[in-house]
Design an enzyme around this catalytic site. Structure first.
Site, PDB file in Angstrom:
ATOM      1  CG  ASP A 576       2.881   1.479  -1.301  1.00 28.64           C
ATOM      2  OD1 ASP A 576       2.017   1.738  -2.164  1.00 28.64           O
ATOM      3  OD2 ASP A 576       2.832   1.909  -0.137  1.00 28.64           O
ATOM      4  CD  GLU A 579       0.231   2.606  -8.391  1.00 31.39           C
ATOM      5  OE1 GLU A 579      -0.499   2.172  -7.491  1.00 31.39           O
ATOM      6  OE2 GLU A 579       1.344   3.108  -8.155  1.00 31.39           O
ATOM      7  CG  ASP A 653      -2.547   5.531  -0.495  1.00 27.46           C
ATOM      8  OD1 ASP A 653      -2.447   4.484   0.154  1.00 27.46           O
ATOM      9  OD2 ASP A 653      -1.574   6.105  -1.009  1.00 27.46           O
TER      10      ASP A 653
END
Length: 982
Positions: A576, A579, A653
């Site tokens: 997760d 980035e 998300d």
């Protein structure tokens, strides 16, 4: 004469391997270097062509006289064994392979590409085809507010190519603006939650470009979006010049009215160096105004300086609607307050005319964001070019890949960036996830309920915060909630499930893993320096995955605390926030400060590539521990080359709205065609509107199905139908819970439909796993924009809500509430069959397809061969001893069935089997070819039940016991007549 021709050809080819200087170029090995005579003020002084293959040519350019050393993060080492010739005619130097010609002007450095027949595929614009500006990384990225010691760190470059009006562009990764054909559009390329940027673009004219750059980039307009007052003359609602009228009304009726010369409330302003206020433009909402429950309106007039089609960028959290010139140009959109979204729209404006504009904003929480900016105007010709801008690089570096088919372009991309693995078979099954399972008891009971209800499932996912609340990054289970993790894992496996766990590259500064990494200088320090706390109130940062030593330590910590510790009971990794997302909603300069400097250089230069080096850590780490167990990673970000690390991406998300569902269709299509084969989404959306939460609570108390709950259940149903026809089939999201029985009761059409499509997915396992094999061995793409298979039909160039899932299924999801039919375009190259009814339909037309609540339209092309396996509750429950082989008449067809052991790397050693199945339409004959290859556990004997569907013989889809022609197969070729000619 023929011998003379062969002799001359041999001499030309021999020249390939002889180094030397001829005319205006120098040849060395497989490279040709051109020193440009008149580069212009910002042009390239040196251009270098490198022949990679018959269809791939690398172009490097620099305003300097030599190239610095560079080791690519995305391109794997290539074999330089392609024959090519070099010729010069006047100023033009031509490098020719058997498939492509690259021409460089020694005078200007202009580059153009042609196919073997001399057709121009791509050429730089005559003026400013490639330009460079020096770039110095500012120390403001580390908060000091000063520049480095006068050192130029690299170059900002811009390249642009002419493009005919009928050209279409695809790729660039995954973005959320519901755009497919990117011709004439703008896209900012950076990594963020819900946004995945890949430096790859493909054209319908037979080529692709991969640029080897890791920095922030822009496709289309190279300039940053402007504040409104810089682009227009503004007038308030009363016609007074200088600003729009902002009216802020809080939930208690308090009203604040003020002029706004810009709508730019997009960032959580970091409480650091005040020198940075200028970077934010000092745009702040009214001090002390409570956004929660408020209503905000911005209204007035904008006056454009020139006629044009203006490109706007809307940034929104909460509910937002935009009106221009009396019409709704952005229907209401919503995003949760902590995770805003960007939406693009265009508006034609006339010079000197005051155009009324009105923005309605209802913030959804006490902290929220909004913004509206506009791109600098460009002419239609400029906007239509293939234009790529990159913020910081050591030089310009890109690869031209010739087609002519898009599959060949994707294959060229994977030649450069690495083969995709054969992903584990179980990954193609159904995954159940939620935000989040809070105990081992919840995990086990959820799996038990799936098995009790006989609902197929393969994978259950443990999301974040299984650790002690203040111990992010220690990779341990909190004992009070997970008293015996090994027993939990054993229980899941005993129920034939797989277990995926969330691991972030994030660490609180109090945990031992942080301290061990930090002692080596492998933690990003700015977040700690600035005392930034996350939404749970604790302080931490991310590790520097660009350092090889840090990657090894990161994996060792995972291994010691999770993988080897629990006897390899964790089957896959959910990476997760890769980035990396150190902090939400910060301006770009501060994101860079938080994400570096990296071990390889500034975070400006390496801004977009974190997820690939992080994937490297896990893939090579796990294979070092258990080399024959397939690795699988799911990551929230992605980058070119990540497929070689057995990595898939999901779209982050996203919101739970119909427009969000529609946006995932184009997001997945452009991501897939970018060359990365495995993609998925939070099926049903992640962040939930309050009205749906309230509706579920009402139902739980009273059993009342309110209108909002009806919509929620239909949204979940349609999204699950959609999810059945993409590479990864995974339900996930915040409360309300996403297990089928928590969405709706057993007798509800939502529950019944979700379970039906789940079971269909498992019947499709032979079809899907064959595609997984093709992905590795043939560089195949599973989720396919229609242009991949029907290029030449202009009507498919921008169809956003239809795609081919493999060669035999055209998925057409329903993206609007209460829609019970939808328009479907049937490409002209063939006839089509309705999957469910078997009814035949002519191609080349738009039909109104039935779309009852229980079904989404799916069509099958003539010539398709579609293998359905047995009903199963997990992916390897039983072998496909009987395959119901649906054959759709009208054209010849073929299908290659691929099988292997499913979870190991023995296929890399040649231990797999294929069976080629062909259909002769004229003879109505099916041929099941000789099996090639073998593996442990392979079925030696099996049956194919061949079901012929034709114009005159519509056959309903029967997944259990269809009537057909039975073929007993022992591995030898079998040819069977299955009908008479029509």
């Amino acid at each position: 004469m023929i011998y003379k021709h062969l002799f001359l050809t041999a001499i030309l080819f021999l020249g390939t391997f002889v180094n030397g200087h001829t005319g205006n170029y120098t040849k060395s090995g497989n490279t040709v270097t051109v020193n440009v005579e008149s580069p212009g003020e910002r042009g390239a002084k040196t251009v270098r062509l490198q022949v990679i293959g018959d269809k791939i040519v690398r172009v490097e350019a620099t305003p300097e006289t030599s190239f610095p050393e560079k080791q690519s993060l995305i391109v794997v080492p290539q074999k330089a064994n392609t024959r090519f010739t070099v010729t010069q005619q006047g100023d033009d130097i031509t490098v020719s392979t058997r498939q492509v010609r690259a021409v460089v002007s020694s005078r200007t450095g202009h580059v153009a590409f042609y196919d073997a027949d001399g057709r121009l595929l791509l050429g730089e614009t005559a003026r400013d085809g490639k330009t460079f500006r020096p770039f110095t990384v500012p120390e403001r990225e580390t908060g000091t507010g000063t520049l480095t010691d006068g050192q130029r760190n690299g170059w900002t470059w811009h390249m642009q190519f002419d493009s005919p009006a009928d050209e279409a562009f695809y790729g660039l990764g995954q973005h959320q603006a519901e755009e497919l054909n990117m011709k004439g559009r703008n896209e900012e390329l950076f990594q963020y939650n819900t946004k995945v940027s890949v430096p790859m673009v493909l054209s319908n004219r037979g080529y692709g470009l991969l640029w080897d750059s890791y920095s922030y980039c822009r496709f289309g307009n190279p300039d940053d979006y402007m504040q409104l007052h810089r682009a227009f003359r503004l007038y308030d609602r009363d016609g007074q010049p200088g600003s729009l009228t902002g009216t802020y009304t809080d939930k208690n009726g308090r009203v604040i009215v003020r002029g706004e010369d810009s709508i730019y409330f997009e960032h959580a302003v970091p409480e650091v160096n005040p020198l940075h206020k200028q970077d934010l433009g000092i745009y702040a909402l009214p001090k002390g105004f409570n956004l929660d429950g408020a209503h905000v309106t911005y209204e007035g007039y904008i006056e454009a300086p020139a006629d044009g089609d203006y490109h706007f960028l809307l940034y929104y959290a909460g509910y937002m609607t935009v009106y221009a010139d009396g019409r709704e140009v952005v229907p209401e959109r919503w995003r949760t307050a902590w995770n805003p979204n960007a939406w693009k729209f265009r508006c034609p404006l006339k010079a000197g005319r005051r155009t009324p504009i009105r923005i309605e904003w209802r913030p959804d929480g006490g902290v929220s964001y909004c913004g509206l900016r506009v791109a600098t105007p460009r002419t239609a010709e400029e906007q239509g070019r293939l234009s790529i801008w990159s913020e910081m690089n050591r030089y310009m570096d890109y690869y031209f890949i010739a087609g002519p088919s898009m599959d060949e372009i994707v294959s060229g991309y994977r030649t450069l960036t690495g083969k995709a693995s054969v992903y584990p078979k179980w990954t193609l099954g159904y995954w159940q996830s939620r935000e989040r399972y809070k105990s081992s008891d919840e995990v086990e009971k959820t799996m038990e309920e799936f098995r009790r209800r006989h609902i197929p499932v393969d994978n259950i996912v443990q999301d974040w915060n299984y650790w002690k609340l203040d111990s992010w990054g220690d990779h341990t289970f909190e004992p009070s909630r997970y008293p015996n993790p090994q027993a939990m894992l054993d229980s899941v496996h005993a129920m034939h499930g797989r277990f995926m766990i969330s691991v972030w590259p994030k660490f609180y500064d109090t945990v031992d893993n942080y301290k061990e990494l930090d002692a080596k200088g492998w933690m990003y320090g700015q977040a700690i320096k600035d005392d930034i706390h996350d939404w749970l109130g604790f302080r931490g940062s991310f590790y520097d995955a660009y350092d090889a030593g840090a990657r090894r330590m990161f994996w060792r910590q995972m291994d010691e605390n999770l993988y080897s510790k629990y006897n390899y009971g964790i089957d896959s990794w959910w990476m997760d926030a890769s980035e990396p997302n150190v902090r939400d909603c910060t301006p770009m300069w501060y994101r860079k400060a938080l994400c570096g400097p990296t071990a390889l250089g500034s975070s400006t230069e390496f801004f977009n590539a974190y997820s690939i080096v992080n994937a490297d850590a896990i893939y090579n780490g796990q294979r070092s521990v258990r080399p024959n167990t397939r690795v699988f990673l799911l990551t929230r970000s992605g980058f070119a080359g990540e497929q070689r690390y057995s990595t898939a991406t999901w779209s982050g998300d996203i919101g739970t709205r119909w427009e969000d569902m529609r946006s995932q269709m184009t997001a997945g299509l452009n991501y897939s065609i970018s060359g990365l084969p495995f993609w998925g989404m939070d099926q049903g959306g992640f962040s939930v509107e309050n009205r749906y939460v309230a509706a579920q609570k009402i139902f739980d108390k009273s059993g009342l199905e309110s209108e909002d709950l009806k919509e929620w259940r239909e949204l979940q149903t349609r999204w699950n139908q959609f999810g059945c026809f993409i590479p990864l089939y995974r339900a996930h999201g915040q409360w309300p819970l996403r297990e089928p029985w928590n969405i709706a009761p057993d007798n509800h059409p939502a529950y019944k439909t979700i379970v039906w499509y789940d079971r269909l997915r498992y019947h499709m396992m032979p079809y899907m796993y064959s595609m997984a094999g093709w992905v590795h061995f043939s560089d195949y793409t599973m989720m396919r924009p229609l242009v991949m298979d029907f290029n030449g039909d202009d009507r498919v160039l921008d169809i956003k809500d239809q795609w081919m899932f493999g060669p035999s299924l055209m998925a057409c999801p329903v993206g609007y509430y209460k829609m019970r039919s939808r328009e479907v375009y049937l490409p002209k190259q063939c006839g089509w069959y309705d999957l469910y009814t078997g009814k035949y339909l002519d191609g080349g037309r738009t039909i109104t397809a039935s779309a009852p609540y229980e079904r989404m339209p799916v069509f099958v092309p003539e010539g398709a061969i579609l293998p359905f396996g047995p009903a199963m509750e997990w992916s390897d429950e039983k072998p496909a001893e009987l395959i119901n082989l649906y054959v759709y008449a009208g054209r010849d067809g073929s299908f290659r069935l691929y099988e292997d052991e499913g979870t190991n790397y023995n296929y890399e050693k040649g231990r797999y089997a294929t069976i080629d199945i062909t259909y002769d339409d004229n003879a109505h004959t099916i041929t099941v070819g000789r099996r090639k290859g073998s593996f442990d556990g392979m079925l030696k004997n099996r049956r194919f039940n061949v079901v012929l569907v034709s114009k005159d013989n519509a056959r309903k889809l029967d997944l259990d016991s269809p009537q057909g022609t039975m073929v007993n197969y022992t591995g030898k070729e079998v040819k069977v007549k299955i009908g008479s000619p029509l």
